[in-house]
Design a protein around this motif. Structure first.
Motif, short mmCIF file in Angstrom:
data_model
loop_
_atom_site.label_atom_id
_atom_site.label_comp_id
_atom_site.label_asym_id
_atom_site.label_seq_id
_atom_site.Cartn_x
_atom_site.Cartn_y
_atom_site.Cartn_z
N PRO A 50 0.97 -1.04 0.22
CA PRO A 50 0.06 -0.14 0.13
C PRO A 50 0.72 1.18 0.05
O PRO A 50 0.50 2.26 -0.72
N LYS A 51 1.93 1.17 0.95
CA LYS A 51 2.73 2.48 0.88
C LYS A 51 3.48 2.75 -0.34
O LYS A 51 3.64 4.10 -0.74
N ALA A 52 3.85 1.91 -1.02
CA ALA A 52 4.56 1.83 -2.37
C ALA A 52 3.82 2.18 -3.34
O ALA A 52 3.98 3.16 -4.25
N ALA A 53 2.44 1.97 -3.31
CA ALA A 53 1.45 1.96 -4.45
C ALA A 53 0.96 3.39 -3.99
O ALA A 53 0.79 4.12 -5.28
N ILE A 54 0.83 4.16 -3.24
CA ILE A 54 0.53 5.41 -2.83
C ILE A 54 1.62 6.45 -3.35
O ILE A 54 1.28 7.24 -4.16
N GLY A 90 -0.99 24.01 -1.81
CA GLY A 90 -1.22 22.68 -2.23
C GLY A 90 0.05 21.72 -2.15
O GLY A 90 0.07 20.57 -1.60
N VAL A 91 1.07 22.38 -2.73
CA VAL A 91 2.46 21.57 -2.79
C VAL A 91 2.81 21.41 -1.33
O VAL A 91 3.51 20.50 -0.87
N GLY A 92 2.88 22.63 -0.73
CA GLY A 92 3.28 22.55 0.75
C GLY A 92 2.56 21.64 1.69
O GLY A 92 3.20 20.76 2.25
N GLY A 93 1.32 21.41 1.50
CA GLY A 93 0.40 20.59 2.06
C GLY A 93 0.87 19.18 1.83
O GLY A 93 0.48 18.47 2.72
N THR A 94 1.21 19.03 0.63
CA THR A 94 1.41 17.78 0.12
C THR A 94 2.83 16.90 0.73
O THR A 94 2.66 16.06 1.23
N VAL A 95 3.73 17.73 0.98
CA VAL A 95 4.90 17.67 1.41
C VAL A 95 4.64 17.15 3.01
O VAL A 95 4.93 16.24 3.56
N PHE A 199 5.61 12.93 -4.78
CA PHE A 199 6.29 11.88 -5.25
C PHE A 199 7.77 12.01 -4.76
O PHE A 199 8.40 11.06 -4.24
N LEU A 200 8.26 13.18 -4.82
CA LEU A 200 9.69 13.30 -4.40
C LEU A 200 10.00 13.37 -3.20
O LEU A 200 10.85 12.62 -2.70
N LYS A 201 8.82 13.71 -2.07
CA LYS A 201 9.01 13.55 -0.80
C LYS A 201 9.04 12.05 -0.30
O LYS A 201 9.83 11.54 0.53
N SER A 202 8.00 11.38 -1.13
CA SER A 202 8.00 9.57 -0.87
C SER A 202 8.88 8.97 -1.10
O SER A 202 9.36 7.90 -0.56
N LEU A 203 9.80 9.69 -1.95
CA LEU A 203 11.15 8.61 -2.49
C LEU A 203 12.17 8.74 -1.22
O LEU A 203 12.88 7.63 -1.07
N ASP A 204 12.11 9.48 -0.57
CA ASP A 204 12.91 9.80 0.78
C ASP A 204 12.60 8.66 1.83
O ASP A 204 13.41 8.30 2.74
N ASP A 209 13.03 -2.89 0.96
CA ASP A 209 12.77 -3.69 -0.07
C ASP A 209 11.13 -4.02 -0.36
O ASP A 209 10.93 -3.84 -1.53
N ALA A 210 10.44 -4.03 0.64
CA ALA A 210 9.25 -4.12 0.70
C ALA A 210 8.24 -3.03 0.07
O ALA A 210 7.37 -3.31 -0.48
N ASP A 211 8.77 -1.86 0.04
CA ASP A 211 8.13 -0.46 0.03
C ASP A 211 8.69 0.00 -1.20
O ASP A 211 8.35 1.04 -1.75
N ALA A 212 9.82 -0.69 -1.77
CA ALA A 212 10.30 0.08 -3.26
C ALA A 212 9.28 0.20 -4.18
O ALA A 212 8.76 -0.98 -4.39
N MET A 213 9.32 1.14 -4.79
CA MET A 213 8.41 1.54 -6.01
C MET A 213 8.94 0.82 -7.45
O MET A 213 10.14 0.87 -7.40
N ASN A 214 7.83 0.34 -8.14
CA ASN A 214 8.43 -0.25 -9.30
C ASN A 214 8.48 0.94 -10.58
O ASN A 214 7.24 1.29 -11.00
N LEU A 215 9.35 1.62 -10.73
CA LEU A 215 9.31 2.55 -11.57
C LEU A 215 9.12 2.28 -13.00
O LEU A 215 8.58 3.17 -13.99
N SER A 216 9.39 0.99 -13.55
CA SER A 216 8.97 0.58 -15.00
C SER A 216 7.39 0.73 -14.94
O SER A 216 6.94 0.97 -16.04
N VAL A 217 6.61 0.24 -13.91
CA VAL A 217 5.32 0.13 -14.06
C VAL A 217 4.76 1.55 -14.02
O VAL A 217 3.86 1.93 -14.69
N VAL A 218 5.43 2.58 -13.32
CA VAL A 218 5.09 4.07 -13.26
C VAL A 218 5.12 4.45 -14.72
O VAL A 218 4.22 5.13 -15.14
#
Length: 287
Positions: A50-54, A90-95, A199-204, A209-218
């Motif tokens: 779920p966290k990676a999907a978000i 909105g950008v500030g709130g998203t972070v 998205f940039l914030k979530s990368l940090d 490994d369980a939470d790694a995002m699949n960038l090819s799917v993205v």
């Protein structure tokens, strides 16, 4: 039970194509709805955490929204003051929302997501007809409301990984007093800004490994979704917006009910185990 990524090329490709087209169509037609489809697809069909999907959803929706916004920009269907007043808070709130999400379980994020879907359905069903004329007499109060709404939707975007278009469009229509078509185009740019920041914030924060995002799917979702957004944008001028909103509201109700039933049962079981009403062994055996 943790979900595991589906690594098979064919099983991943088919949902990515179908999902990307649906996301693009929704964004192109309504300026909203991308994440409503993206998160369930990534979690339940591709079996991403779920966290990676978000996090993936933020990248997918932001990328598709940016592509979808090209045509409204060319047609001058963007209200730039609203992009600034709504988009920057909105950008500030998203972070802030993405940072806060690390303290919330993936299951709870999905439940919040379902509740937000229900709210979106109500907004779409209750939304009345809008003017075709751009406002010429907006007051400072209208701009303050836009700024506060942008901050609120931004936080929500970061917490549950939604682009927020289903709240942005009503806010632009009700508080910004924009015509529907201009609200849709403006919403796409705001979604791209907020989702990109999230998205940039979530990368940090996704480091395991369980939470790694699949960038090819993205990337696949964005490519296919871009095509879908072009189709959706061209259809938007031919299909009554009010009817589209009603159909989409029903879809929201169905998806929200599915997530509430599935994830709500999981959280109730966890609560029973913690409170001692059910043993851990019984809980595992019941799944």
């Amino acid at each position: 039970m943790p979900r595991h990524s589906n690594d098979g090329a064919i099983p991943v490709l088919i949902p990515s194509i179908i999902g990307g087209l649906l996301i693009g169509l929704c964004l192109g037609l309504l300026g909203s709805g991308g994440s409503i489809i993206t998160v369930p697809l990534l979690v339940y069909l591709l079996e991403h955490e779920p966290k990676a999907a978000i996090g993936e959803s933020l990248a997918i929706v932001g990328g598709i929204a940016l592509i979808a916004a090209i045509w409204p920009v060319i047609q001058r269907r963007i209200d730039w003051p609203s992009v600034v007043l709504f988009g920057i808070p909105g950008v500030g709130g998203t972070v802030v929302g993405v940072w806060s999400s690390q303290f919330i379980s993936g299951e709870m994020q999905l439940l919040i997501f379902a509740v937000v879907m229900l709210l979106a359905a109500v907004l779409m069903l209750r939304g009345g007809k809008t003017s075709d004329e751009a406002p010429t007499d907006r007051t400072p109060r209208d701009f303050v409301l836009l700024t506060l709404e942008g901050l609120f939707v931004g936080v929500l975007t970061g917490v549950v990984g939604v682009g927020g278009g289903f709240l942005i469009v009503p806010a632009l229509v009700l508080f910004g007093r924009l015509p529907m078509k201009m609200a849709v185009g403006t919403s796409l740019l705001i979604i791209a800004l907020k989702s990109g920041a999230g998205f940039l914030k979530s990368l940090d924060q996704l480091t395991t490994d369980a939470d790694a995002m699949n960038l090819s799917v993205v990337a696949t979702f964005i490519l296919i979704g871009g095509v879908g957004s072009v189709i959706g944008g061209s259809l938007g001028s031919r299909i009554p917006q009010q009817r589209l909103k009603q159909i989409f509201a029903v879809f929201l109700l169905v998806m929200a009910s599915f997530i509430l039933i599935r994830e709500g049962g999981t959280l109730l079981l966890i609560d029973d185990i913690v409170s001692g009403r059910t043993s851990a062994a019984e809980g595992v055996g019941s799944n």
